[in-house]
Motif scaffolding. Structure first.
Motif, PDB file in Angstrom:
ATOM      1  N   ARG A   1      -2.159  -4.395  -4.665  1.00 41.16           N
ATOM      2  CA  ARG A   1      -2.783  -3.974  -3.538  1.00 41.16           C
ATOM      3  C   ARG A   1      -2.476  -2.547  -3.203  1.00 41.16           C
ATOM      4  NH1 ARG A   1      -1.216  -3.870   1.454  1.00 41.16           N
ATOM      5  NH2 ARG A   1       0.846  -4.787   1.021  1.00 41.16           N
ATOM      6  N   GLY A   2      -3.258  -1.581  -2.520  1.00 39.87           N
ATOM      7  CA  GLY A   2      -3.116  -0.384  -2.040  1.00 39.87           C
ATOM      8  C   GLY A   2      -3.668  -0.184  -0.719  1.00 39.87           C
ATOM      9  N   THR A   3      -3.002   0.229   0.262  1.00 40.12           N
ATOM     10  CA  THR A   3      -3.438   0.360   1.602  1.00 40.12           C
ATOM     11  C   THR A   3      -3.111   1.482   2.500  1.00 40.12           C
ATOM     12  OG1 THR A   3      -3.339  -2.197   1.794  1.00 40.12           O
ATOM     13  CG2 THR A   3      -3.445  -1.224   3.832  1.00 40.12           C
ATOM     14  N   VAL A   4      -3.891   2.097   2.995  1.00 43.93           N
ATOM     15  CA  VAL A   4      -3.399   3.220   4.027  1.00 43.93           C
ATOM     16  C   VAL A   4      -3.553   2.550   5.656  1.00 43.93           C
ATOM     17  CG1 VAL A   4      -3.957   5.239   4.649  1.00 43.93           C
ATOM     18  CG2 VAL A   4      -4.517   4.936   2.495  1.00 43.93           C
ATOM     19  N   TYR A   5      -2.385   2.673   6.033  1.00 48.79           N
ATOM     20  CA  TYR A   5      -2.105   2.487   7.408  1.00 48.79           C
ATOM     21  C   TYR A   5      -1.968   3.498   8.518  1.00 48.79           C
ATOM     22  CZ  TYR A   5      -0.754  -2.306   5.676  1.00 48.79           C
ATOM     23  OH  TYR A   5      -0.890  -3.350   5.081  1.00 48.79           O
ATOM     24  N   ILE A   6      -2.725   3.449   9.575  1.00 51.10           N
ATOM     25  CA  ILE A   6      -2.436   4.183  10.757  1.00 51.10           C
ATOM     26  C   ILE A   6      -2.085   3.478  11.932  1.00 51.10           C
ATOM     27  CG2 ILE A   6      -4.720   4.300  11.665  1.00 51.10           C
ATOM     28  CD1 ILE A   6      -4.468   7.141  12.277  1.00 51.10           C
ATOM     29  N   ALA A   7      -0.906   3.980  12.527  1.00 53.49           N
ATOM     30  CA  ALA A   7      -0.051   3.013  13.508  1.00 53.49           C
ATOM     31  C   ALA A   7       0.654   3.786  14.532  1.00 53.49           C
ATOM     32  CB  ALA A   7       0.829   1.945  12.838  1.00 53.49           C
ATOM     33  N   GLY A   8       0.958   3.032  15.500  1.00 50.60           N
ATOM     34  CA  GLY A   8       2.227   3.673  16.300  1.00 50.60           C
ATOM     35  C   GLY A   8       3.429   2.766  16.676  1.00 50.60           C
ATOM     36  N   TRP A   9       4.468   3.628  16.906  1.00 54.11           N
ATOM     37  CA  TRP A   9       5.562   3.078  17.049  1.00 54.11           C
ATOM     38  C   TRP A   9       6.410   3.201  18.300  1.00 54.11           C
ATOM     39  CZ3 TRP A   9       3.601   4.791  12.533  1.00 54.11           C
ATOM     40  CH2 TRP A   9       3.841   3.894  11.213  1.00 54.11           C
ATOM     41  N   GLU A  10       6.776   2.621  19.161  1.00 54.73           N
ATOM     42  CA  GLU A  10       7.781   3.195  20.091  1.00 54.73           C
ATOM     43  C   GLU A  10       8.942   3.313  19.878  1.00 54.73           C
ATOM     44  OE1 GLU A  10       9.058   2.086  24.640  1.00 54.73           O
ATOM     45  OE2 GLU A  10       7.596   0.846  23.914  1.00 54.73           O
ATOM     46  N   ILE A  11       9.651   4.665  19.872  1.00 59.66           N
ATOM     47  CA  ILE A  11      10.987   4.774  19.554  1.00 59.66           C
ATOM     48  C   ILE A  11      11.894   4.631  20.700  1.00 59.66           C
ATOM     49  CG2 ILE A  11      12.428   6.609  18.565  1.00 59.66           C
ATOM     50  CD1 ILE A  11       9.726   7.957  17.752  1.00 59.66           C
ATOM     51  N   SER A  12      12.836   4.056  20.607  1.00 57.58           N
ATOM     52  CA  SER A  12      13.841   3.749  21.535  1.00 57.58           C
ATOM     53  C   SER A  12      14.761   4.806  21.654  1.00 57.58           C
ATOM     54  CB  SER A  12      14.782   2.419  21.000  1.00 57.58           C
ATOM     55  OG  SER A  12      15.929   2.265  21.822  1.00 57.58           O
ATOM     56  N   PRO A  13      14.967   5.094  23.011  1.00 61.45           N
ATOM     57  CA  PRO A  13      15.852   6.270  23.315  1.00 61.45           C
ATOM     58  C   PRO A  13      17.251   6.084  23.032  1.00 61.45           C
ATOM     59  CG  PRO A  13      14.992   5.296  25.364  1.00 61.45           C
ATOM     60  CD  PRO A  13      14.245   4.470  24.321  1.00 61.45           C
ATOM     61  N   VAL A  14      17.576   4.695  23.134  1.00 60.57           N
ATOM     62  CA  VAL A  14      19.072   4.434  22.919  1.00 60.57           C
ATOM     63  C   VAL A  14      19.554   4.341  21.660  1.00 60.57           C
ATOM     64  CG1 VAL A  14      20.727   2.824  23.457  1.00 60.57           C
ATOM     65  CG2 VAL A  14      19.001   3.331  25.257  1.00 60.57           C
ATOM     66  N   THR A  15      18.669   3.296  20.697  1.00 65.89           N
ATOM     67  CA  THR A  15      19.085   3.354  19.219  1.00 65.89           C
ATOM     68  C   THR A  15      18.254   4.222  18.450  1.00 65.89           C
ATOM     69  OG1 THR A  15      17.447   1.472  18.966  1.00 65.89           O
ATOM     70  CG2 THR A  15      19.521   0.642  19.939  1.00 65.89           C
ATOM     71  N   GLY A  16      17.283   4.525  18.870  1.00 65.34           N
ATOM     72  CA  GLY A  16      16.295   5.312  17.722  1.00 65.34           C
ATOM     73  C   GLY A  16      15.551   4.673  17.037  1.00 65.34           C
TER      74      GLY A  16
ATOM     75  N   VAL B   1      -7.830  -1.045   2.915  1.00 60.89           N
ATOM     76  CA  VAL B   1      -7.610  -1.286   1.431  1.00 60.89           C
ATOM     77  C   VAL B   1      -8.300  -0.566   0.588  1.00 60.89           C
ATOM     78  CG1 VAL B   1      -7.078  -3.355   0.086  1.00 60.89           C
ATOM     79  CG2 VAL B   1      -6.685  -3.527   2.457  1.00 60.89           C
ATOM     80  N   LEU B   2      -7.698   0.122  -0.403  1.00 64.81           N
ATOM     81  CA  LEU B   2      -8.356   0.942  -1.442  1.00 64.81           C
ATOM     82  C   LEU B   2      -8.302   0.260  -2.465  1.00 64.81           C
ATOM     83  CD1 LEU B   2      -6.673   4.533  -0.365  1.00 64.81           C
ATOM     84  CD2 LEU B   2      -8.819   3.392   0.734  1.00 64.81           C
ATOM     85  N   PHE B   3      -7.537  -0.608  -2.835  1.00 61.67           N
ATOM     86  CA  PHE B   3      -7.517  -1.561  -4.168  1.00 61.67           C
ATOM     87  C   PHE B   3      -6.843  -2.749  -3.846  1.00 61.67           C
ATOM     88  CE2 PHE B   3      -3.988   1.021  -5.162  1.00 61.67           C
ATOM     89  CZ  PHE B   3      -3.057   0.318  -5.693  1.00 61.67           C
ATOM     90  N   GLN B   4      -7.520  -3.778  -4.599  1.00 62.88           N
ATOM     91  CA  GLN B   4      -7.025  -5.188  -4.599  1.00 62.88           C
ATOM     92  C   GLN B   4      -7.402  -6.101  -5.374  1.00 62.88           C
ATOM     93  OE1 GLN B   4      -6.763  -6.725  -0.567  1.00 62.88           O
ATOM     94  NE2 GLN B   4      -6.252  -9.093  -1.291  1.00 62.88           N
ATOM     95  N   TYR B   5      -6.596  -6.481  -6.264  1.00 66.87           N
ATOM     96  CA  TYR B   5      -6.974  -7.398  -7.479  1.00 66.87           C
ATOM     97  C   TYR B   5      -5.955  -8.185  -7.903  1.00 66.87           C
ATOM     98  CZ  TYR B   5      -5.033  -3.831 -10.612  1.00 66.87           C
ATOM     99  OH  TYR B   5      -4.194  -2.938 -11.163  1.00 66.87           O
ATOM    100  N   ARG B   6      -6.442  -9.307  -8.898  1.00 68.74           N
ATOM    101  CA  ARG B   6      -5.611 -10.173  -9.327  1.00 68.74           C
ATOM    102  C   ARG B   6      -5.745 -10.168 -10.997  1.00 68.74           C
ATOM    103  NH1 ARG B   6      -2.634 -13.520  -6.104  1.00 68.74           N
ATOM    104  NH2 ARG B   6      -3.458 -13.257  -3.830  1.00 68.74           N
ATOM    105  N   GLU B   7      -4.820 -10.398 -11.537  1.00 70.37           N
ATOM    106  CA  GLU B   7      -4.726 -10.635 -13.095  1.00 70.37           C
ATOM    107  C   GLU B   7      -3.856 -11.942 -13.485  1.00 70.37           C
ATOM    108  OE1 GLU B   7      -6.858  -9.045 -14.872  1.00 70.37           O
ATOM    109  OE2 GLU B   7      -7.202  -7.099 -13.738  1.00 70.37           O
ATOM    110  N   SER B   8      -4.288 -12.445 -14.568  1.00 69.74           N
ATOM    111  CA  SER B   8      -3.425 -13.641 -15.110  1.00 69.74           C
ATOM    112  C   SER B   8      -3.072 -13.633 -16.512  1.00 69.74           C
ATOM    113  CB  SER B   8      -3.895 -14.877 -14.365  1.00 69.74           C
ATOM    114  OG  SER B   8      -5.207 -15.292 -14.972  1.00 69.74           O
ATOM    115  N   GLY B   9      -2.111 -14.256 -16.899  1.00 69.44           N
ATOM    116  CA  GLY B   9      -2.031 -14.489 -18.439  1.00 69.44           C
ATOM    117  C   GLY B   9      -1.233 -13.295 -19.104  1.00 69.44           C
ATOM    118  N   GLN B  10      -1.676 -13.206 -20.369  1.00 71.89           N
ATOM    119  CA  GLN B  10      -1.307 -12.070 -21.173  1.00 71.89           C
ATOM    120  C   GLN B  10      -2.536 -10.897 -21.313  1.00 71.89           C
ATOM    121  OE1 GLN B  10       1.556 -11.745 -24.280  1.00 71.89           O
ATOM    122  NE2 GLN B  10       2.005 -14.164 -23.997  1.00 71.89           N
ATOM    123  N   GLY B  11      -2.279  -9.838 -21.329  1.00 71.68           N
ATOM    124  CA  GLY B  11      -3.235  -8.710 -21.493  1.00 71.68           C
ATOM    125  C   GLY B  11      -2.956  -7.502 -20.916  1.00 71.68           C
TER     126      GLY B  11
END
Length: 300
Positions: free
Chosen positions: A184-199, A211-221
């Motif tokens: 899986r390959g994903t690009v996220y955009i988000a916000g975080w609140e930054i604590s003024p005490v602990t950072g 999601v830019l790619f997502q797939y499954r494989e099994s066995g050998q190959g």
């Protein structure tokens, strides 16, 4: 015809561009008519007309000259760019210092992934070819926001250009039982609140993702390296932010390779000499700009 219609005749204007429909005249011309008569009287009798001209100017400005938005060359208030980016590529003036990227991060640390707030370049990488447990790699950049409104809804978006690659190649000895793989390959955009005490950064909900790619494989190959180019500027999310709080707003590239491999006895498979295993994924690219604007002010 009534006196009112004589003063402000009705006309209908049809304009495909959405212009006004109705009279271009203005009602209540009495005061301006008085100025006209005063100006003409001084012109006729040869006396100076300085005061009537000033009154005429003021009357015209007050009645017919509408204040227009000031055209400015100032940096767009919603635009944020990498710390060392050339502003000429974005606008005709330089941005304020607080409109450049401030944060960078990678996960886990230390890691082969890298991030630069100076350039906006990100590289996220994970490699589990040794069947090691580190499945995820992430890299991100962000900006610092301290809203002035007590409560507001803020749309956030980003301009992203990247290449995503991955490889599945699992050829092992006879002791192998079964194996399952997920990518899986994903690009996220988000916000975080930054604590003024602990950072510490606390993730806000919701967040945007693609999601830019997502797939499954099994066995050998195995397969050839999968490689795709992606460019988009509509990755977005709407956040509710409180005034006076400090937020980090950013974009993160995340890649993940998961596996479940067992030998013929049902035990987790351990890589053996001679095994040919290539299990990795990466995303490499640039976050050239982040946009943070105010959509709705709930409490000024």
């Amino acid at each position: 015809m009534s006196a009112a219609s004589e003063e402000s005749p009705t006309s209908v204007i049809h304009d495909d561009a959405g212009g006004p429909a109705g009279s271009l005249g203005m009602s209540g011309h009495g005061a301006l008519d008085t100025v006209h008569r005063e100006l003409e009287r001084h012109a006729l009798d040869g006396h100076g007309a300085t005061d009537p001209l000033l009154t005429y100017r003021d009357a015209l400005l007050g009645r017919y000259i509408i204040d227009r938005p000031i055209f400015t060359l100032a940096w767009p208030p919603n635009l944020y760019i990498p710390a060392e980016a050339d502003p000429a590529k974005y606008w005709i003036t330089a941005p304020p210092a607080d409109h450049r990227y401030r944060y960078r991060w990678t996960d886990p640390q230390p890691t082969a992934s890298s991030a630069s707030e100076k350039t906006g370049y990100l590289f996220s990488w994970t490699n589990v070819s040794g069947l090691n447990p580190s499945h995820t790699g992430a890299a991100g950049v962000g900006v610092r926001i301290v809203p002035t409104n007590s409560l507001s809804t803020v749309p956030v978006s980003a301009d992203v250009d990247l290449v995503a690659e991955s490889r599945w190649w699992y050829l092992v000895g006879s002791s192998a039982g079964f194996a399952n793989f997920s990518y899986r390959g994903t690009v996220y955009i988000a916000g975080w609140e930054i604590s003024p005490v602990t950072g510490q950064w606390e993730l806000l909900r919701p967040f945007g993702s693609r999601v830019l790619f997502q797939y499954r494989e099994s066995g050998q190959g195995g397969t050839a390296i999968r490689s795709d180019h992606h460019a988009f500027d509509d990755l977005s999310v709407r956040l509710q932010l409180q005034g006076g709080h400090t937020y980090g707003i950013g974009v993160s590239f995340e890649v993940e390779v998961g596996f479940d491999c067992h030998d013929r006895n049902g035990k987790p498979y351990q890589k053996q000499p001679g095994d040919d295993i290539k299990l990795w994924a990466s995303m490499t690219g640039e976050v050239s700009s982040i946009s943070v604007s105010t959509e709705t002010v709930w409490i000024p």
